[in-house]
Motif scaffolding. Sequence first.
Motif, PDB file in Angstrom:
ATOM      1  N   ALA A  60       0.881  -1.157   0.000  1.00 15.18           N
ATOM      2  CA  ALA A  60       0.000   0.000   0.000  1.00 15.18           C
ATOM      3  C   ALA A  60       0.921   1.210   0.000  1.00 15.18           C
ATOM      4  CB  ALA A  60      -0.890   0.002   1.236  1.00 15.18           C
ATOM      5  N   GLU A  61       0.593   2.175  -0.832  1.00 17.42           N
ATOM      6  CA  GLU A  61       1.436   3.371  -0.906  1.00 17.42           C
ATOM      7  C   GLU A  61       0.579   4.604  -1.094  1.00 17.42           C
ATOM      8  OE1 GLU A  61       4.106   2.917  -4.217  1.00 17.42           O
ATOM      9  OE2 GLU A  61       2.495   2.785  -5.664  1.00 17.42           O
ATOM     10  N   GLU A  62       1.168   5.708  -0.692  1.00 17.08           N
ATOM     11  CA  GLU A  62       0.525   7.004  -0.869  1.00 17.08           C
ATOM     12  C   GLU A  62       1.591   7.958  -1.370  1.00 17.08           C
ATOM     13  OE1 GLU A  62      -2.666   9.512   1.592  1.00 17.08           O
ATOM     14  OE2 GLU A  62      -0.729   9.392   2.600  1.00 17.08           O
ATOM     15  N   GLY A  63       1.401   8.476  -2.546  1.00 12.87           N
ATOM     16  CA  GLY A  63       2.374   9.409  -3.115  1.00 12.87           C
ATOM     17  C   GLY A  63       3.765   8.818  -3.233  1.00 12.87           C
ATOM     18  N   GLY A  64       3.859   7.519  -3.488  1.00  8.27           N
ATOM     19  CA  GLY A  64       5.151   6.867  -3.628  1.00  8.27           C
ATOM     20  C   GLY A  64       5.778   6.407  -2.316  1.00  8.27           C
ATOM     21  N   ALA A  65       5.167   6.749  -1.176  1.00  3.80           N
ATOM     22  CA  ALA A  65       5.684   6.323   0.129  1.00  3.80           C
ATOM     23  C   ALA A  65       5.002   5.033   0.555  1.00  3.80           C
ATOM     24  CB  ALA A  65       5.434   7.399   1.174  1.00  3.80           C
ATOM     25  N   LEU A  66       5.783   4.090   1.059  1.00  2.00           N
ATOM     26  CA  LEU A  66       5.245   2.815   1.514  1.00  2.00           C
ATOM     27  C   LEU A  66       4.421   3.018   2.783  1.00  2.00           C
ATOM     28  CD1 LEU A  66       5.215  -0.309   1.133  1.00  2.00           C
ATOM     29  CD2 LEU A  66       7.165  -0.378   2.699  1.00  2.00           C
ATOM     30  N   ALA A  67       3.148   2.635   2.719  1.00  2.00           N
ATOM     31  CA  ALA A  67       2.267   2.722   3.877  1.00  2.00           C
ATOM     32  C   ALA A  67       2.196   1.389   4.605  1.00  2.00           C
ATOM     33  CB  ALA A  67       0.862   3.146   3.441  1.00  2.00           C
ATOM     34  N   GLY A  68       2.377   0.291   3.878  1.00  2.03           N
ATOM     35  CA  GLY A  68       2.323  -1.021   4.491  1.00  2.03           C
ATOM     36  C   GLY A  68       2.536  -2.108   3.458  1.00  2.03           C
ATOM     37  N   PHE A  69       2.694  -3.324   3.959  1.00  4.91           N
ATOM     38  CA  PHE A  69       2.847  -4.481   3.071  1.00  4.91           C
ATOM     39  C   PHE A  69       2.184  -5.686   3.701  1.00  4.91           C
ATOM     40  CE2 PHE A  69       6.553  -4.839   5.872  1.00  4.91           C
ATOM     41  CZ  PHE A  69       6.486  -6.172   6.254  1.00  4.91           C
ATOM     42  N   ALA A  70       1.832  -6.646   2.857  1.00  7.28           N
ATOM     43  CA  ALA A  70       1.323  -7.943   3.302  1.00  7.28           C
ATOM     44  C   ALA A  70       1.920  -8.994   2.377  1.00  7.28           C
ATOM     45  CB  ALA A  70      -0.196  -7.989   3.252  1.00  7.28           C
ATOM     46  N   MET A  71       2.588  -9.958   2.969  1.00  3.40           N
ATOM     47  CA  MET A  71       3.232 -11.010   2.194  1.00  3.40           C
ATOM     48  C   MET A  71       2.343 -12.241   2.140  1.00  3.40           C
ATOM     49  SD  MET A  71       7.132 -10.762   3.483  1.00  3.40           S
ATOM     50  CE  MET A  71       7.965  -9.177   3.532  1.00  3.40           C
ATOM     51  N   THR A  72       2.433 -12.967   1.045  1.00  2.00           N
ATOM     52  CA  THR A  72       1.781 -14.251   0.912  1.00  2.00           C
ATOM     53  C   THR A  72       2.797 -15.226   0.334  1.00  2.00           C
ATOM     54  OG1 THR A  72       0.943 -13.894  -1.340  1.00  2.00           O
ATOM     55  CG2 THR A  72      -0.460 -13.159   0.481  1.00  2.00           C
ATOM     56  N   SER A  73       2.574 -16.510   0.605  1.00  2.00           N
ATOM     57  CA  SER A  73       3.486 -17.521   0.075  1.00  2.00           C
ATOM     58  C   SER A  73       2.781 -18.864  -0.003  1.00  2.00           C
ATOM     59  CB  SER A  73       4.748 -17.621   0.934  1.00  2.00           C
ATOM     60  OG  SER A  73       4.423 -17.988   2.260  1.00  2.00           O
ATOM     61  N   GLU A  74       3.324 -19.701  -0.846  1.00  2.00           N
ATOM     62  CA  GLU A  74       2.861 -21.089  -0.923  1.00  2.00           C
ATOM     63  C   GLU A  74       3.355 -21.805   0.333  1.00  2.00           C
ATOM     64  OE1 GLU A  74       1.297 -22.905  -3.414  1.00  2.00           O
ATOM     65  OE2 GLU A  74       1.347 -21.532  -5.121  1.00  2.00           O
TER      66      GLU A  74
END
Length: 180
Positions: A60-74
């Motif tokens: 998730a980003e706002e104006g190019g700044a990272l607001a958050g992340f969520a990882m997924t994997s097998e």
Amino acid sequence: MTITVRRSGPRDREAILALMKASRGDGLSAAERAERGFVQGNMDEDVLTRFEEGTGVFVAEEGGALAGFAMTSEPGAMSSGPPRLAVDAVGEGAGRLFLYGPAAVDPRYQGRGVLTMLLTALSRELRDRFALGVAFVEAANAKSLAVHRHYGMTEAATFVFDSRDYCVFTFAPDEFADRG
């Protein structure tokens, strides 16, 4: 500005790894870590790349700044430790599943629905291929437990690894795909 969500790529890796490190809660007391929440484990760029090339890492980003992340994997992406134990605890009868986590939201963006946006986006992308998302949370992480419960995820199992208790949460991506 508007927060947007997309799959991550090579240009996002440095910021993701920096937010992950900052979210570990190193230097905080156990009580502070429990209250604020924390990300477990260590990840390097090679592992992050594998996750991106697999089921995906969402930012998730706002104006190019990272607001958050969520990882997924097998399930096989991490073949030992808590990821393997979480998959084993849910069992093969659950259908095709993916692991969800870690996830983190920059403190400047908390309370703005960023995690909901991330969960919605990854669920939309993965719902046709997977029946179930599986997350594991250390019992000492009161904030993360509260968040998963708030989202109505199912507390499916518990396990112990390295003398630490964990709770396994599951969710159907179909149910999350239309949130947000």
